[in-house]
Design an enzyme around this catalytic site. Structure first.
Site, PDB file in Angstrom:
ATOM      1  N   CYS A 454       0.828  -1.204   0.000  1.00  0.00           N
ATOM      2  CA  CYS A 454       0.000   0.000   0.000  1.00  0.00           C
ATOM      3  C   CYS A 454       0.862   1.254   0.000  1.00  0.00           C
ATOM      4  CB  CYS A 454      -0.948   0.000   1.185  1.00  0.00           C
ATOM      5  SG  CYS A 454      -0.124  -0.190   2.778  1.00  0.00           S
ATOM      6  N   HIS A 841      -1.379   1.079   7.475  1.00  0.00           N
ATOM      7  CA  HIS A 841      -1.906   1.051   6.114  1.00  0.00           C
ATOM      8  C   HIS A 841      -1.851   2.453   5.520  1.00  0.00           C
ATOM      9  CE1 HIS A 841      -4.312  -0.063   2.687  1.00  0.00           C
ATOM     10  NE2 HIS A 841      -5.272   0.788   3.011  1.00  0.00           N
TER      11      HIS A 841
END
Length: 1033
Positions: A454, A841
């Site tokens: 990510c 994330h």
């Protein structure tokens, strides 16, 4: 008497008359009757029972048979012999088939009449053999239920020893063929009752003879693990689970999961079918066995099976929550599957779209158990949203609908997650079943998470949304090259034109990943961005050097012969198709992201100034420390406000304090938590970055003029504004005590517009010049910011001078530099969700914007209002946010138009959002904080020339057309994608079995909502073991 009875039942008399005469016949049974008359009466009543035209005739037959058999036992024994029973079971009776349940009912009735007769033992032996044969023929549920009733009443008829084991196994297999195609509730209840009778018989046999239990369970597993596509076992097998002793779970599951003869495909099938059993309404302990098997597979590290089954069945398990009769067991299985699936949010995101409707239904269904169930369910959802934070587009509506319900504490959530995790796992597990997904309504393409990538996905989407940079990359002529820029161009082309919902950037990941990044591990997106920009810059510089070393070739002859060397292709490779400026040798990275800083040191004894110019591609902004100086006097800071300010690192370097510096002094002040302070803003951090720093004590400056260590003031000034200003917020500070990098979770206000003070160079008085040629710049922090190794030439400096925006000029007190206020508009924000740089994330917000978009906003608002005394109300030497008054009539961040301008890129998911969401994200999700920001420099009236193409060639007015090589690659992949979709659809159609028992209030309950930091999120194909055998009320 038999003639009278036969004539009576066929007569036209009323039912009441017939009943009266039948009563007389029954009473006559007590009288003495010849054997011949008895046999005739038994034959007649048998015929009425088995072949009667209506229920009345059958009822008469049973009444008369029972009365005559009671008073004439020897004659009945002679009539109901073992030969007669064998004939009934093997050949039937007249036109009645031998498999008709009426025959079993008749035999059952006769056995009750003969139970005390010795000859009945012979009949039992006959029935033992015949029931085994009948079960092997797979009787229908109705016949099997009647047979089970008979055997339950007369256990002497049940086969014994080896035949008993075989009988149990065959009866189990018979249950697997019990399919119900009824749609009416009455028929469904009748079906469930029939299955219950058969399973109860097996329970009684297992209790009476424990040796039959294990072979029966082996047969169950053999059935549900079958991979024969033509065979779909009935979920009626679920009725057996409640009869298996719970204490056997551990032994059976361990034996099953460690058996090397059991293939993964068989185990997957078995587990999927056991999960289907959750639909069986009356079974108990199904959830216990399913969870036990899931834990057993995790214990032996068969994670591929667990991943495949979870992704395949998670939606079905969730849909069971709609039905109160199976709700509690389904929630237990759902909780275990979600809480243990901790390597990826993919499973949770499959059910997220259905959470809000279910919560709303539970609130309004009025059932007494719904309230308690809702509390359990919302606790699970809170745990999952905590585990997979960083998806506000998915969770916002959920938080809204459950905001008034209790939320578990963080410690409890952590405990639940830790207890539920698989004993061993890896983020690199490949998902066995990729979900199909259509492209989002935004029209944008997501990026598949390839295993904690990510960090790369968020940066790529940020660069892609830098409109002018994207257009220049796509307009480069890179045919035949294999450079990193070529790979970036191909990736941009796919993001712009692929039909896939999400594209997997595997090739670009391999080419752009820094060598010190561990595969599959989370990384710092800011570090990746610097490395990527530096690679692209150095690559182009190298090509320029190689090209300049070649002798010039007559291009006209090349044009006539059509022969162009690969090197010549490289030479044109980094030139936009629309314009080619031969005098500007800056790389594309320098043109787009390059700016310049001047670091000056002024001796506070002789006032001599030394300066050094440095290039930059991003500014790394440290956080201002909140400090109180009650006990420690503040050092003297001329030209500065009373608060302690110190200069941050330009390159995201170390936060180690230098002794004697203002930063070190500030560190000695008692820090206190300030709760009522307003949030910091991005301009605050920029001002802190540009604030003067006092060099004193051990960090004193050696002045060449004074020839001694002197107190000095260090300043940093931006002298060249980049087209795209990248700001990195230094949120990760090093904790020397714990030796970890901690995250600063402070909320920072992000203005949609701001202005940056840019100083026009002048000729100050130098005592000794530190200004060096660009190729000799040696920044002490350069090793930490690779992208700052950009080396512009003197021509480039002259070109940079021409490009400076002349908005407002103001002379500072010393008359040394002219300050310009350069307007910027927010383009993208990369968010980090988590509490550590090594985990969490990344996702990004982006907006389509280019330099010309600045004309949408009032340029005169950038001008400062005069206060009446000839001084501006705010200093141009500081960075400030620009707020637009609503009466100007321009789009507000909360308007519908703006909401469609902003996009949220979350790996494979791309959704519309609003600028209000960007500003409020940290308030709603405290672990989600802005990390990297990108601002676009804006044009002002009179600067837009050549119809949108700037004089420096940096702004292109439209998306460039795709070059043939890129177009061919996209067409090829789009065809492949369509073939994958077709193949997947065909596979699913072939695997779907025929529809069996189904009772759903609103049609099919097997919806397929779309399904990220996981190995696969969105996109991809589907297929799998799709079982639609259901039974719910």
């Amino acid at each position: 008497m038999d003639k009278i009875l036969e004539g009576l039942v066929s007569s036209n008399h009323s039912v009441s008359v017939k009943r009266a005469i039948v009563k007389k016949v029954v009473e006559a049974a007590e009288k003495e009757v010849t054997e011949e008359q008895c046999q005739a009466m038994f034959a007649l009543t048998t015929r009425l029972i088995l072949l009667g035209e209506d229920a009345f005739q059958k009822q008469i037959g049973f009444q008369v048979l029972e009365s005559y058999a009671r008073y004439h036992r020897p004659e009945f024994e002679a009539f109901f012999s073992k030969e007669f029973v064998l004939s009934l079971l093997q050949q039937g009776y007249g036109q009645l088939d031998r498999k008709d349940p009426a025959i079993i009912d008749y035999i059952h009735c006769c056995l009750r009449l003969l139970i005390s007769c010795p000859l009945v033992l012979e009949i039992f032996n006959v029935i033992q053999v015949e029931v085994l044969r009948m079960v092997c023929e797979r009787p229908e549920p109705a016949l099997c239920a009647r047979l089970s009733t008979l055997l339950s009443d007369f256990v002497q008829c049940i086969p014994r020893d080896k035949s008993g084991i075989l009988f149990c196994q065959q009866l189990v297999r018979t249950i697997s063929y019990f399919h119900c195609f009824a749609t009416q509730e009455r028929e469904l209840r009748e079906y469930v009752g029939q299955v219950t009778k058969v399973s109860t018989l097996l329970q009684n046999i297992w209790k009476a003879d424990p040796a039959t239990l294990l072979p029966s369970l082996q047969e169950v597993f053999a059935i549900i693990s079958s991979t024969d596509p033509s065979f779909d076992p009935s979920i009626a097998l679920a009725s057996l689970v409640q009869h298996i002793p719970i204490q056997m779970i551990t032994v059976l599951i361990k034996s099953l999961t460690t058996d090397q003869n059991v293939k993964d495909a068989s185990m997957t099938k078995a587990l999927c079918r056991m999960i289907d059993w959750l639909s069986w309404p009356l079974a108990q302990h199904v959830d216990t066995w399913v969870i036990a098997l899931l834990k057993g597979l995790a214990a032996v590290q068969k994670f591929t099976i667990l991943i495949d089954v979870t992704l395949l069945k998670i939606e079905l398990v969730f849909n069971r929550l709609w039905y109160p009769i199976v709700r509690q067991g389904a929630l237990a299985v759902l909780s275990h599957m979600l809480l243990s699936f901790q390597h990826s949010p993919e499973a949770f995101h499959l059910v997220v779209p259905n959470v809000v409707p279910l919560v709303q239904s539970l609130r309004t269904d009025g059932l007494p158990t719904s309230k308690a169930f809702l509390l359990q369910f919302t606790e699970l959802i809170h745990c999952m949203m905590y585990q997979y934070s960083g998806f506000p587009d998915l969770y916002d509506q959920i938080l809204e609908v459950i905001k008034d319900l209790p939320k578990p504490g963080e410690e409890k959530i952590k405990l639940v997650l830790n207890q539920s995790a698989w004993t061993s796992q890896s983020n690199s597990f490949a998902s066995g079943l990729l979900r199909q997904a259509v492209k989002s309504e935004t029209g944008k393409t997501g990026l598949v998470n390839l295993g904690n990538t990510c960090y790369m996905n968020s940066i790529i989407q940020t660069l892609f949304m830098a409109t002018d940079f994207r257009r220049h990359v796509l307009s480069l002529h890179l045919n035949g090259s294999n450079t990193l820029m070529k790979k970036l161009q191909l990736l941009f082309a796919f993001l712009a034109h692929t039909q896939r919902a999400a594209y997997a950037p595997r090739n670009f990941l391999e080419a752009s990943r820094p060598p010190w990044f561990n595969v599959g591990s989370q990384q710092d997106c800011s570090e990746y961005l610097r490395f990527l920009l530096d690679r692209l810059h150095e690559e182009e510089k190298t090509l320029q050097v190689l090209e300049s070393a070649k002798p010039k070739v007559d291009t006209s002859s090349n044009g006539q012969t059509g022969q162009t060397s690969a090197d010549q292709a490289e030479e044109s490779s980094l030139t936009p198709a629309e314009t080619k400026l031969g005098d500007d040798q800056r790389t594309l990275i320098e043109k787009m992201f390059g700016g310049k800083l001047i670091t000056g040191i002024r001796c506070m004894h002789c006032n001599c100034i030394s300066e050094k110019e440095e290039p930059f591609t991003d500014l790394s902004l440290a956080f201002c420390p909140f400090a109180t100086t009650q006990d420690n006097p503040q050092p003297e800071r001329p030209l500065e406000e009373p608060k302690v300010l110190c200069q941050g690192s330009v390159n995201g370097g170390s936060e180690i304090l230098e002794p004697g510096s203002a930063k070190a002094l500030a560190s000695n002040v008692d820090l206190m938590q300030v709760t009522n302070e307003p949030h910091l803003s991005v301009p605050d951090l920029v001002n802190y970055f540009l604030a003067p720093e006092i060099l004193d004590g051990e960090n004193a400056y050696f002045c060449e003029k004074c020839s001694s260590l002197e107190r000095a003031e260090k300043t940093m000034k931006v002298v060249s504004a980049p087209e795209y200003l990248i700001l990195t917020l230094l949120r990760f500070s090093y904790d020397a005590k714990c030796h970890v990098r901690r995250k600063i979770l402070d909320n920072v206000t992000i203005p949609p517009f701001m202005r940056l003070p840019v100083h026009a160079p002048s000729v100050p008085t130098h005592c000794s010049s530190l200004t060096s040629s660009p190729l000799q710049v040696d920044s002490p922090d350069g090793s930490e910011n690779l992208a700052k190794k950009l080396k512009p030439s003197q021509k480039e400096e002259e070109e940079e001078e021409k490009e400076r925006i002349d908005v407002i000029e103001q002379t500072n007190r010393g008359g040394e530099m002219l300050v310009q206020s350069v307007p910027y508009v927010l383009s993208s924000v990369v968010m980090h969700s988590g509490i550590s740089s090594e985990s969490g994330h990344y996702y990004s917000y982006g907006r389509n914007i280019n330099g010309a978009d600045g004309t949408q906003h009032p340029a005169n608002l950038f001008a400062l209002q005069d206060s009446g005394n000839g001084q501006a109300e705010c200093s141009l030497s500081t960075c400030s946010a620009l707020s637009l008054p609503p009466e100007q009539g321009h789009t507000s961040p909360n308007s519908g138009h703006e909401a469609r301008d902003w996009l949220l890129f979350n790996d494979s998911r791309v959704t519309f959002t609003s600028f209000q969401s960007v500003q409020n994200i940290t308030n709603r999700f405290p672990k989600d904080t802005a990390y990297v920001l990108m601002y676009r420099k804006q044009e002002l009236p009179g600067e837009n020339i050549n119809g949108g193409l700037m004089a420096n060639g940096m702004r292109l007015c439209a998306e460039p057309p795709l070059q043939k090589e890129l177009l061919d690659a996209i067409i090829k992949d789009n065809k492949l994608y369509l073939q994958e979709q077709e193949l997947s659809a065909r596979t699913q159609a072939l695997q779907a079995p025929s529809s069996s028992c189904s009772f759903r209030p609103n049609g099919s309950d097997d919806n397929n909502p779309p399904g990220s930091c996981g190995p696969s999120g969105g996109g991809g194909g589907g297929g799998g073991f799709n079982t639609i055998s259901r039974l719910v009320f």
